[in-house]
Design a protein around this motif. Structure first.
Motif, mmCIF file in Angstrom:
data_model
loop_
_atom_site.group_PDB
_atom_site.id
_atom_site.type_symbol
_atom_site.label_atom_id
_atom_site.label_comp_id
_atom_site.label_asym_id
_atom_site.label_seq_id
_atom_site.Cartn_x
_atom_site.Cartn_y
_atom_site.Cartn_z
ATOM 1 N N ARG A 165 0.829 -1.220 0.000
ATOM 2 C CA ARG A 165 0.000 0.000 0.000
ATOM 3 C C ARG A 165 0.857 1.261 0.000
ATOM 4 O O ARG A 165 0.525 2.232 -0.673
ATOM 5 C CB ARG A 165 -0.946 -0.023 1.205
ATOM 6 N N THR A 189 -6.136 2.610 0.334
ATOM 7 C CA THR A 189 -6.899 1.353 0.339
ATOM 8 C C THR A 189 -8.076 1.430 -0.618
ATOM 9 O O THR A 189 -8.332 0.499 -1.398
ATOM 10 C CB THR A 189 -7.401 1.055 1.765
ATOM 11 N N ARG A 202 -6.555 -5.804 -2.549
ATOM 12 C CA ARG A 202 -5.925 -5.288 -1.327
ATOM 13 C C ARG A 202 -4.465 -4.928 -1.585
ATOM 14 O O ARG A 202 -3.833 -5.475 -2.479
ATOM 15 C CB ARG A 202 -5.946 -6.355 -0.229
ATOM 16 N N TYR A 204 -0.959 -3.890 1.220
ATOM 17 C CA TYR A 204 -0.642 -4.027 2.639
ATOM 18 C C TYR A 204 0.570 -3.220 3.054
ATOM 19 O O TYR A 204 1.481 -2.972 2.255
ATOM 20 C CB TYR A 204 -0.362 -5.506 2.957
#
Length: 254
Positions: A165, A189, A202, A204
């Motif tokens: 992320r 996100t 997703r 992370y």
């Protein structure tokens, strides 16, 4: 599975059924030897760090599972190296194409359609479970990682790549779909989930990845700067910017 979870899973399945990962890099007839050669050449050019991460030759004679075979580029490399090889994918399209590829090369391996969150194998049945850029697409990644852990034998390994992320790519998505659309409040996100490949993707932080793989005894992370990062950051994605690479390789030992 709830109706919402089932709908999310079908949305992911539909996305990849229509566009198997890597197909955009090939112009030859799908399923032909030329098609697979183009896909493999593109993977080598764009993601040259995969062989050092996977160590295909290391797994000769050992039982290996790949979760999310895609068009089979990594999968056939394990097969060429002589692994006792098994693979799964959520889509019929990927499984059909990989079976064609195995037949063309005269390689033996088992590949079938299966859900990463409910893998059809016995506990502790693999020396390596490998997955490159797949588990961040399933609606319940913790369930998929728990399945990976269940399948790894004592002393075995999982080698998995997931998206980061705090990366140049995620920042670029925020700039395009947040800042430039006068919606700067959108989170990283949010923009990754809405605008990166299949719905709900997703990405992370390192701390989140350590939590996600906490059931393993030893977890090591390695960030890879990709061409996709360089499109956003240009010169900033060099040595000092390496920590913000879009790909995170996770080596997790049982």
């Amino acid at each position: 599975m709830s109706a919402g979870s089932k709908g999310a899973k079908e949305a992911v399945r539909g996305f990849w059924e229509a566009r198997p990962c890597g197909c955009a890099h090939a112009s030859a007839e799908p399923g032909s030897a030329a098609y697979f050669a183009e896909v493999e050449a593109a993977r080598d050019r764009l993601e040259p760090f995969i062989p050092a991460f996977a160590e295909f030759e290391r797994w000769r004679g050992r039982r290996v599972l790949e979760v999310g075979v895609g068009l089979g580029t990594d999968f056939v490399r394990f097969a060429r190296a002589g692994a006792d090889l098994h693979g799964v994918d959520l889509t019929e399209a990927a499984v059909d194409l990989v079976r064609q590829r195995l037949a063309q090369e005269g390689l033996e391996a088992s590949v079938r359609v299966a859900d990463a969150e409910r893998l059809p194998f016995d506990d502790a049945s693999f020396d390596l479970v490998y997955s490159w850029g797949v588990l961040h697409h399933t609606p319940d990644p913790p369930a998929a990682v728990a399945e990976v852990r269940r399948l790894v034998r004592p002393g075995g390994e999982a080698r998995v790549m997931l998206y980061a992320r705090r990366s140049w790519v995620a920042l670029g998505l925020w700039g395009r779909y947040g800042l430039l659309r006068a919606r700067p409040w959108r989170s990283l996100t949010d923009v990754v989930a809405d605008h990166m490949e299949s719905p709900g993707t997703r990405a992370y932080t390192d701390a989140e990845l350590h939590d996600l793989f906490a059931a393993f005894g030893d977890v090591r992370l390695e960030h890879f700067v990709t061409p996709y990062d360089r499109r956003v950051a240009r010169g900033l994605a060099g040595a000092r910017g390496g920590r913000y690479g879009w790909f995170v390789g996770i080596r997790a030992r049982a």
